[in-house]
Scaffold this motif. Structure first.
Motif, PDB file in Angstrom:
ATOM      1  N   SER A 185      11.462  46.972  52.601  1.00 46.27           N
ATOM      2  CA  SER A 185      12.133  47.411  53.809  1.00 46.27           C
ATOM      3  C   SER A 185      13.457  48.077  53.427  1.00 46.27           C
ATOM      4  O   SER A 185      14.329  47.439  52.819  1.00 46.27           O
ATOM      5  N   VAL A 186      13.599  49.353  53.768  1.00 47.40           N
ATOM      6  CA  VAL A 186      14.804  50.081  53.370  1.00 47.40           C
ATOM      7  C   VAL A 186      16.046  49.495  54.026  1.00 47.40           C
ATOM      8  O   VAL A 186      17.157  49.634  53.510  1.00 47.40           O
ATOM      9  N   LYS A 187      15.879  48.821  55.163  1.00 50.90           N
ATOM     10  CA  LYS A 187      17.022  48.231  55.849  1.00 50.90           C
ATOM     11  C   LYS A 187      17.600  47.048  55.081  1.00 50.90           C
ATOM     12  O   LYS A 187      18.743  46.663  55.296  1.00 50.90           O
ATOM     13  N   GLU A 188      16.813  46.451  54.193  1.00 51.55           N
ATOM     14  CA  GLU A 188      17.256  45.265  53.464  1.00 51.55           C
ATOM     15  C   GLU A 188      17.769  45.589  52.062  1.00 51.55           C
ATOM     16  O   GLU A 188      18.276  44.708  51.372  1.00 51.55           O
ATOM     17  N   ARG A 189      17.642  46.814  51.637  1.00 52.07           N
ATOM     18  CA  ARG A 189      18.067  47.170  50.286  1.00 52.07           C
ATOM     19  C   ARG A 189      19.578  47.215  50.167  1.00 52.07           C
ATOM     20  O   ARG A 189      20.280  47.649  51.071  1.00 52.07           O
ATOM     21  N   ILE A 190      20.077  46.752  49.026  1.00 55.31           N
ATOM     22  CA  ILE A 190      21.499  46.926  48.737  1.00 55.31           C
ATOM     23  C   ILE A 190      21.687  48.294  48.099  1.00 55.31           C
ATOM     24  O   ILE A 190      20.815  48.789  47.373  1.00 55.31           O
ATOM     25  N   HIS A 191      22.794  48.916  48.395  1.00 59.89           N
ATOM     26  CA  HIS A 191      23.034  50.285  47.941  1.00 59.89           C
ATOM     27  C   HIS A 191      24.035  50.374  46.802  1.00 59.89           C
ATOM     28  O   HIS A 191      24.051  51.364  46.067  1.00 59.89           O
ATOM     29  N   ALA A 192      24.870  49.337  46.663  1.00 51.73           N
ATOM     30  CA  ALA A 192      25.836  49.309  45.565  1.00 51.73           C
ATOM     31  C   ALA A 192      26.252  47.862  45.324  1.00 51.73           C
ATOM     32  O   ALA A 192      26.166  47.016  46.214  1.00 51.73           O
ATOM     33  N   ILE A 193      26.702  47.601  44.097  1.00 52.00           N
ATOM     34  CA  ILE A 193      27.186  46.267  43.730  1.00 52.00           C
ATOM     35  C   ILE A 193      28.587  46.410  43.154  1.00 52.00           C
ATOM     36  O   ILE A 193      28.815  47.198  42.229  1.00 52.00           O
ATOM     37  N   TRP A 194      29.520  45.655  43.713  1.00 49.64           N
ATOM     38  CA  TRP A 194      30.884  45.594  43.187  1.00 49.64           C
ATOM     39  C   TRP A 194      31.049  44.262  42.475  1.00 49.64           C
ATOM     40  O   TRP A 194      30.930  43.200  43.080  1.00 49.64           O
ATOM     41  N   PHE A 195      31.320  44.309  41.188  1.00 50.67           N
ATOM     42  CA  PHE A 195      31.454  43.101  40.370  1.00 50.67           C
ATOM     43  C   PHE A 195      32.933  42.925  40.021  1.00 50.67           C
ATOM     44  O   PHE A 195      33.492  43.701  39.252  1.00 50.67           O
ATOM     45  N   CYS A 196      33.556  41.905  40.596  1.00 48.50           N
ATOM     46  CA  CYS A 196      35.002  41.707  40.464  1.00 48.50           C
ATOM     47  C   CYS A 196      35.364  40.845  39.257  1.00 48.50           C
ATOM     48  O   CYS A 196      34.825  39.755  39.069  1.00 48.50           O
ATOM     49  N   ILE A 197      36.295  41.346  38.447  1.00 48.64           N
ATOM     50  CA  ILE A 197      36.825  40.593  37.311  1.00 48.64           C
ATOM     51  C   ILE A 197      38.346  40.613  37.435  1.00 48.64           C
ATOM     52  O   ILE A 197      38.970  41.666  37.323  1.00 48.64           O
ATOM     53  N   PRO A 198      38.971  39.444  37.692  1.00 50.42           N
ATOM     54  CA  PRO A 198      40.426  39.410  37.907  1.00 50.42           C
ATOM     55  C   PRO A 198      41.207  39.405  36.598  1.00 50.42           C
ATOM     56  O   PRO A 198      40.730  38.954  35.563  1.00 50.42           O
ATOM     57  N   MET A 199      42.439  39.921  36.690  1.00 53.72           N
ATOM     58  CA  MET A 199      43.326  39.929  35.530  1.00 53.72           C
ATOM     59  C   MET A 199      44.203  38.682  35.467  1.00 53.72           C
ATOM     60  O   MET A 199      45.114  38.605  34.646  1.00 53.72           O
ATOM     61  N   THR A 200      43.928  37.727  36.324  1.00 58.84           N
ATOM     62  CA  THR A 200      44.732  36.502  36.342  1.00 58.84           C
ATOM     63  C   THR A 200      44.288  35.482  35.302  1.00 58.84           C
ATOM     64  O   THR A 200      45.042  34.575  34.969  1.00 58.84           O
ATOM     65  N   ASP A 201      43.060  35.631  34.807  1.00 59.21           N
ATOM     66  CA  ASP A 201      42.542  34.681  33.815  1.00 59.21           C
ATOM     67  C   ASP A 201      42.627  35.309  32.425  1.00 59.21           C
ATOM     68  O   ASP A 201      41.677  35.919  31.928  1.00 59.21           O
ATOM     69  N   TYR A 202      43.766  35.186  31.802  1.00 52.38           N
ATOM     70  CA  TYR A 202      44.018  35.862  30.536  1.00 52.38           C
ATOM     71  C   TYR A 202      43.060  35.410  29.429  1.00 52.38           C
ATOM     72  O   TYR A 202      42.606  36.212  28.613  1.00 52.38           O
ATOM     73  N   HIS A 203      42.746  34.104  29.406  1.00 50.49           N
ATOM     74  CA  HIS A 203      41.962  33.567  28.289  1.00 50.49           C
ATOM     75  C   HIS A 203      40.454  33.689  28.499  1.00 50.49           C
ATOM     76  O   HIS A 203      39.679  33.264  27.646  1.00 50.49           O
ATOM     77  N   ARG A 204      40.027  34.234  29.640  1.00 47.33           N
ATOM     78  CA  ARG A 204      38.593  34.439  29.845  1.00 47.33           C
ATOM     79  C   ARG A 204      38.379  35.721  30.657  1.00 47.33           C
ATOM     80  O   ARG A 204      37.864  35.699  31.760  1.00 47.33           O
ATOM     81  N   THR A 205      38.813  36.817  30.050  1.00 45.61           N
ATOM     82  CA  THR A 205      38.695  38.119  30.716  1.00 45.61           C
ATOM     83  C   THR A 205      37.240  38.427  31.040  1.00 45.61           C
ATOM     84  O   THR A 205      36.919  38.952  32.108  1.00 45.61           O
ATOM     85  N   VAL A 206      36.339  38.100  30.124  1.00 47.20           N
ATOM     86  CA  VAL A 206      34.902  38.239  30.368  1.00 47.20           C
ATOM     87  C   VAL A 206      34.238  36.907  30.024  1.00 47.20           C
ATOM     88  O   VAL A 206      34.346  36.439  28.890  1.00 47.20           O
TER      89      VAL A 206
END
Length: 374
Positions: free
Chosen positions: A186-207
């Protein structure tokens, strides 16, 4: 725009010379102008489209255009794309990332709102906010819930819980949702983009290991994943600390603060890209966001990057006409995707342009125009 004015505009469009690869500048030459005059016009080519397209400043980080899916990149033909887009009324985005990455604040800025979103289940039934907050307090989060802001109901969001410390079951549920909605029937249920947030507040675990696992195991197909480097302004204190640790007095450190912040951001962004770009399904782009806690925060770069990463023009049109960040983006895409194509036509083809269709195509990049085409 009235059809009469549209016809006058069309007559002013430059005639493409068959012997020169460039496109002519708009001019006041009449239909009786000589061929030498047309040739002169074509030499000073395409400034109109180039200038308008470059109105939006470039994004902070260049984005990778390479496909991240194991499937071949494809585009629907124009007729199929038009039929496809008739069934889609909202631009659907999945927002991911660890807890306290600033996801809700970003959505509020995108939708120009300070209110909390309304939440619906997968069937479109509104969920009581008290019930939702109660489940969140107990650590439960349903990625299937749909978040909609009254200020801009053209966007529909899904919010993934922070699974960096979650169980294998949580990760598998998230993966099933992502993969399933990236290629939903169903085209109405498809996601069109994904935003993956990575904060700069966690210095020791950037990834984190969980984030790398996502980019190694989750094939999102043709749905672009864009990494949002959030809370970049948090590097301010880190920069001060590093300068003071280097033996500088406060007054002297303040003079070098901006440069130090820039270097910290550059280094951490390079570290993120180094770790994620070598994954099996790396992100398509990176956008740095800062000061999102301010109501005046600008999300133009985020909108532009997302639009650029979409593979279908119909989805680009839906996003650009839905976003409220900048009218300049609407102008950019109207010129780049619609006006420029007409300018590249020869005189004979240009005279055969359906004015009503041209008006529909051009104004479709702008919000609330109410133009229809049948």
């Amino acid at each position: 725009m009235a059809p009469g004015r549209m016809r006058k505009w069309l007559r002013l469009l430059p005639v493409q010379s068959g012997s020169h690869p460039h496109h002519a500048r708009q001019s006041d030459t009449s239909n009786s102008a000589s061929s030498s005059t047309e040739a002169t016009a074509t030499i000073v080519a395409s400034d109109l489209t180039r200038n308008v397209v470059n109105l939006v400043p470039p994004q902070i980080e260049t984005t990778s255009q390479a496909a991240t899916s194991s499937e071949p990149v494809y585009r629907l033909n124009s007729k199929m794309a038009e039929e496809y887009m008739k069934k889609i009324k909202r631009f659907r985005i999945l927002v991911m990332g660890r807890a306290n990455a600033g996801k809700t604040t970003i959505l509020q800025r995108v939708c120009n709102s300070t209110d909390k979103p309304e939440i619906f289940d997968g069937m479109g039934n509104k969920i009581d906010s008290v019930v939702v907050q109660g489940t969140l307090a107990h650590g439960y989060h349903d990625i299937k819930h749909e978040l909609v802001f009254r200020s801009n109901p053209g966007f529909l969001f899904h919010d993934s819980c922070g699974f960096e410390a979650g169980s294998t079951q949580q990760f598998d549920q998230m993966k099933d949702f992502v993969v399933g909605h990236a290629a939903a029937r169903s085209v109405k249920e498809r996601i069109h983009a994904i935003w993956f947030c990575i904060p700069m507040t966690d210095y020791h675990r950037t990834v984190t290991a969980a984030e790398q696992k996502f980019f190694d195991e989750c094939d999102t197909g043709h749905v672009p994943v864009i990494v949002l480097v959030t809370k970049a302004d948090a590097l301010h204190l880190d920069a001060i600390q590093e300068l003071e640790d280097g033996g500088l007095e406060i007054e002297e450190a303040e003079k070098k603060l901006t440069q130090q912040e820039g270097e910290l951001l550059e280094n951490r962004l390079a570290y993120i890209k180094h770790n994620l770009d070598k994954c099996k399904f790396p992100p398509r782009g990176y956008v740095v966001l800062e000061k999102m806690d301010e109501e005046s925060a600008n999300t133009t770069t985020l909108m532009q990057c997302t639009a650029n990463m979409l593979s279908e023009e119909g989805l680009q049109r839906l996003l650009v006409s839905t976003q409220q960040s900048t009218i300049t983006l609407c102008v950019e895409y109207a010129v780049k995707k619609t006006l420029r194509r007409r300018m590249e036509l020869g005189l004979k083809d240009r005279l055969q342009i359906n004015v009503k269709r041209f008006e529909y195509d051009l104004l479709g990049w702008f919000p609330n125009c109410g133009v229809t085409w049948e």
